[in-house]
Scaffold this active site. Sequence first.
Site, PDB file in Angstrom:
ATOM      1  N   ASP A 228       3.332   2.254  15.409  1.00 44.65           N
ATOM      2  CA  ASP A 228       3.386   3.595  14.833  1.00 44.65           C
ATOM      3  C   ASP A 228       3.790   4.666  15.849  1.00 44.65           C
ATOM      4  O   ASP A 228       2.993   5.530  16.220  1.00 44.65           O
ATOM      5  CB  ASP A 228       2.060   3.970  14.179  1.00 44.65           C
TER       6      ASP A 228
ATOM      7  N   LYS B 112      -4.498   5.372  19.152  1.00 41.37           N
ATOM      8  CA  LYS B 112      -5.816   5.238  18.535  1.00 41.37           C
ATOM      9  C   LYS B 112      -5.976   3.794  18.077  1.00 41.37           C
ATOM     10  O   LYS B 112      -4.981   3.052  17.985  1.00 41.37           O
ATOM     11  CB  LYS B 112      -5.983   6.200  17.360  1.00 41.37           C
TER      12      LYS B 112
ATOM     13  N   GLY C 134       0.834  -1.194   0.000  1.00 42.83           N
ATOM     14  CA  GLY C 134       0.000   0.000   0.000  1.00 42.83           C
ATOM     15  C   GLY C 134       0.863   1.237   0.000  1.00 42.83           C
ATOM     16  O   GLY C 134       2.097   1.170   0.078  1.00 42.83           O
TER      17      GLY C 134
ATOM     18  N   VAL D 152       4.630   0.983   1.449  1.00 43.51           N
ATOM     19  CA  VAL D 152       4.994  -0.196   2.222  1.00 43.51           C
ATOM     20  C   VAL D 152       5.015  -1.399   1.287  1.00 43.51           C
ATOM     21  O   VAL D 152       4.106  -1.573   0.471  1.00 43.51           O
ATOM     22  CB  VAL D 152       4.009  -0.434   3.384  1.00 43.51           C
TER      23      VAL D 152
ATOM     24  N   LYS E 138       8.966  -0.048   4.772  1.00 41.75           N
ATOM     25  CA  LYS E 138       8.392   1.242   4.417  1.00 41.75           C
ATOM     26  C   LYS E 138       9.473   2.122   3.820  1.00 41.75           C
ATOM     27  O   LYS E 138      10.553   2.268   4.392  1.00 41.75           O
ATOM     28  CB  LYS E 138       7.801   1.913   5.638  1.00 41.75           C
TER      29      LYS E 138
ATOM     30  N   ASP F 210       0.029   9.377  19.586  1.00 44.50           N
ATOM     31  CA  ASP F 210      -0.971   9.041  18.567  1.00 44.50           C
ATOM     32  C   ASP F 210      -1.639   7.711  18.894  1.00 44.50           C
ATOM     33  O   ASP F 210      -1.784   6.847  18.038  1.00 44.50           O
ATOM     34  CB  ASP F 210      -0.324   8.991  17.181  1.00 44.50           C
TER      35      ASP F 210
ATOM     36  N   GLY G  46       0.779   5.753   0.998  1.00 49.06           N
ATOM     37  CA  GLY G  46       0.072   6.865   1.610  1.00 49.06           C
ATOM     38  C   GLY G  46       0.964   8.072   1.669  1.00 49.06           C
ATOM     39  O   GLY G  46       2.120   7.991   2.092  1.00 49.06           O
TER      40      GLY G  46
END
Length: 747
Positions: A147, A131, A15, A22, A37, A129, A17
Amino acid sequence: ALPLIAGYRLQRRLGSGGMAEVFLAEQISLSRQVAIKVLTTVRESSADLSVRFEREARTIARLEHPDIVGIYDVGRTGDGRLYYAMPHLPKGDLSQRDLRGRPQELLAVLRHVCHAIEYAHSQGVVHRDIKPENILFDASDNPRLADFGIAISSEHDQRMTMEGRTLGSSGYMSPEQARGLRLDGRADLYSLGVVLFELLTGDVPFHGPDSLSVALKHTQDPIPRLGTGLRHWQPVIDKALAKQPAQRFQTAREMLLAIEEAAQSERAANTTDMYAVAPARRGWRGSQSLPVTIGASIALLGSMGWLAWTLLRGMPDEAPDYFVASAPAAAEVAPQVPREEDTALVVKGAALSDEERERLLAEALGLIQQERLFQPDAGNAAAKLRTLVADKDADPGVEAAIAQLLSVVATRLDTAAAAAEWSEAAELFVAADAFATDTGNENAPAWQQLESQLVAAVAAPLEVALAAEDKAALPPLRAVVAALGERHGELQRMFDRISVFPDAGESMRDTGGPELVYVPARSGESQIEAGFAMMRDEVTVGEFDAFVRATSRPPSVCKGETGLRSILARADWRKPGFEQDSRHPVVCVSYNDAVAFANWLSARVRSRYRLPTAAEWKHAATTLAASGTVCVDGNVLDSGSLGKTIFSGKARTAHTCSDAARFTAPVGAYAQSALGLRDLGGNVAEWTASCAGGGEGSGESCARRVAIGRSFRSGTAESPVDHSTAQESAAGAVSTGFRLVREVGVR
């Protein structure tokens, strides 16, 4: 083409972004699969850059803990781009899992997360971060915190911004982080509190049309109240989401103990009885997200961004063009390209024999006929054609086979779009897009036309959903919008505009204002131009009294339906001729009084309030629930309240039931509508902005306005939605009150 990295055999792109990609790869020396990555932009290296990169890489590398996703290797690709190598975690992230009503599973996940946070804090690292998308599951289904892309270390500078923005996810951001203040570990515990709230309810505590408004709510708005079945969790939520760090849990261990105690409560059963918390705004996101067999790797797209940010501190202003501060979470990244048989492409120059080429081409054509384009893994047409393209640049036979494959893709995409099978369309498009890029066809007219047709097919239901403010249409479209959104930002922007609409019936309140309920543009078969928020209850005597005290407004003349002054001398809103207290709907107020009240309230809370039009009132009333007993649905003229007929100017037939109220009843005493609006079925008629004889709010020249709905004087002839009367704008009536609407600027 796949990057060249010494010591790794790259297999396929998982993928992309922002400015990073990655890849799935094999680490040759250990024969293990990893995720790598790679930044997509090359920058001239410098000694300072290298020192900063290595320093920050060591910060992550030292976090060796079983509940934290670490990194295996850091370096540069053959063309000088920075890369990370890290574990490939195949089981997705927490945003795809619904743990509501499953306290022991929730506890098991958060126990791992708390241990990871506690360890990171002990090493002087704040994640910043936390989440659900950054809580990933390994092959054994154990959660791991990932992350650390924007983490900070106590050893280094804590400046918070990049390109003028506060780093972090606004939905989970602590008040001090939103303000750009100095942070410590208690900011992570606040974010974990938001995660806990979402796991319990299916939704985050604060929403807004943009990230700034959400951040402001974290700093200013009160903590939402949980429903009855979840109230034993409220002390944990209140402490975790305290505005001041000193009032929160001080360590992850302390917070875990509180979570464990609440999870063991006998009242931890699943519930949907929530107060001041909207019904799950996205359903559970796992049901709407893309397939995430690559979830862990994709979610790590942001981790390089943190290193990039730290490298930029103190560097020239143009440096941010090189790095990406964050990347889409796993659930927002397009679906993976299915794994192929021939993952290691043939290097150009290592030519196949003519016999091998003929065999591969024949096999590819046969697989195209069978529509085995990208699957199954053990043999598909795309893999064989990739190998042929890598072996030799120009071959008419291969080019014809590629055109044939893309033609089959076009047909299947048309079929999927026509059937609204958007997840299937997304997976097929992503696989075909990668194939077109790998074979040099990304700019071919046929492929671009196919892509344009799919974009148009997706835009059509989005436009319908936007017009109707219909968020329910979004989940099936999420995958295909994510697949197309990187190159077609208009689709993502439309999707985002729809996603910020409040839910139908969502409770809303301005600071210092009345409780409101959101009425969407489409309600059943009824549709109007735009949604709005409407007061849940009619304006009460107590609320109108506060207005009069503040403005010294004199009372209006109070008349009956016949146009004559009420037979009760000097009747006005304070003394309408029957007993009322502060909880009853105010009556004997004129249209002009209602407008003045709306203007006063608007100035007080700094939001625009007004009377609804007749069309808006009827639209809201279409959700009125019919219980089968009119006296349950509202306050009307009934057999047990003959005293009501004293005000009747004409004969009325009373309902045979009894609602136990002779005149007005306190607001909220009767059944509410499907949206949660109360007393629409009867209590008092309500002023609207519509001018009698036509027009919606036709200015001060309109002498008579429409009052709509049933009141305590309404007999069997008056319908609950369509009954209306024309009343003098400057006079009140003993059975007419009002409620206001507030415009919601989300379009």
